[in-house]
Design an enzyme around this catalytic site. Structure first.
Site: not given
Ligand code: NAD
Length: 338
Positions: A140-141, A195, A220, A302
């Protein structure tokens, strides 16, 4: 019609599923969910075909009345492309599954850049993903910074960017995250990892970042200083550059939007799903030019800004449309920049 499978249906996965559903050239083939919880019930009620990410938990889904369409293995086999939105690090573990089925996949920013050939931002480097089988939509950032820096880089050149990231402690559903009553340098070392992550999109860019974590779930906020290579023709020239960008929203002074809370309120009043803000929100009054030094502040939702990027990444990997066409269709269907 491109069939998209979503593996990992949490904060990002459920939003990407709804965004894909809104597109005329792709369909949600199904979502793989690990836990039979309220989110799984929501997926079934939204008429998404639910696949078990963990076959050992299949009975739990049946017990709460969800008829499974299959296992994650079936989902990967039946889909044209997978969006992996599992927690950080799990995506890399899943890559062999996608390779086994020869199914292209899009990973998220929590993965190391090495998970895919390309670190993707639709505004900055769409074309680089056109020949790839695997791409990583940056965090996101990094998405927020890439969108912001791309027009400055193209128009004036950038000598150096310096960004302080005031990061939300957790998402609203992350009850265990914090800080609950503190302001925490995170990471305390300088520069922070943000960065180098931006450099996965702009390899030649000179950028230093500093990170802090604060007790909010809203958004953020970035305090940005960019030393431009060429002096703009006044601050209005910079404002015009931002205004021409579809995913940069300049907050006008009259709006009275003085923080992330009022921004979220505005988004909910505007009827945005889940109160999502897909655009960077730049405070207009903060845009300040001192010679070649540009300053401003922007807020990044985010949970939402990477969502249109995932839709565009699907088109890049599958060759459906080129970058400008894809961004424009995604914007139109989601209601961005209207
Ligand atoms: P989250 O925890 O909200 O969702 C992840 C989901 O995947 C959950 O429902 C979990 O139960 C499920 N899960 C766990 N293990 C699994 C597996 N082996 N197979 C299938 N499903 C599984 O996480 P999120 O916040 O949606 O983040 C997901 C990705 O996106 C990460 O890489 C994170 O860094 C990235 N991201 C998150 C954000 C944020 O702010 N939430 C922003 C941008 C990017």
């Amino acid at each position: 019609m491109i069939r998209v499978g979503i593996n990992g249906y949490g904060t990002i996965g459920k939003r990407v599923a709804d965004a894909v559903r809104a597109q005329p050239d792709m369909t949600v083939h199904g979502v793989a969910k690990r836990s039979p919880d309220y989110v799984a019930v929501g997926a079934a009620e939204a008429d998404y075909a639910v696949y078990a990410a963990d076959a050992d938990r299949a009975d739990g889904f049946r017990e709460i009345g969800i008829d499974l369409a299959g296992t994650v293995d079936d989902l990967v086999a039946e889909s044209d492309v997978i969006v992996d939105a599992t927690p950080s690090g799990i995506g890399a573990e899943n890559r062999p599954l996608y390779e086994r089925h020869d199914t292209p996949a899009i990973f998220q920013g929590g993965e190391d850049a090495t998970v895919a050939e390309v670190s993707f931002n639709a505004r900055a480097n769409f074309a680089e993903a056109e020949d790839a089988d695997y791409a990583r939509v940056v965090s996101c950032n990094t998405t927020g910074l890439s969108r912001f820096l791309a027009p400055l880089h193209e128009t004036y050149g950038i000598d150096k960017a310096r960004v302080t990231l005031v990061r939300r402690g957790g998402d609203p559903d992350q009850t265990g995250r914090g800080p609950i009553n503190d302001t925490v340098p995170d990471p305390v070392s300088i520069p922070s990892h943000h960065g180098p992550d931006v450099q996965t999109v702009f390899p030649e860019l000179d950028i230093d970042t500093i990170g802090l974590k604060v007790p909010t779930t809203m958004m953020h906020v970035h305090a940005v200083n960019v030393s431009l290579a060429e002096e703009p023709d006044g601050v209005d020239d910079v404002r015009d550059q931002f205004r021409a960008e579809d995913r940069l929203l300049t907050i006008p002074e009259y709006a009275g939007i003085d923080g992330a809370g009022t921004l979220k309120d505005f988004a909910m009043d505007a009827g945005r799903p889940r109160g999502d803000i897909w655009e960077n929100c730049i405070w207009g009054e903060s845009i300040t030019l001192q010679g070649r030094d540009l300053y401003c502040m922007q807020a990044i939702h985010q949970e939402a800004d990477v969502v249109p990027e995932n839709v565009d990444a699907i088109r890049a990997l599958t060759g459906l449309l080129d970058g400008p066409e894809s961004r424009s269709l995604t914007n139109e269907t989601l209601g961005i920049d209207l």
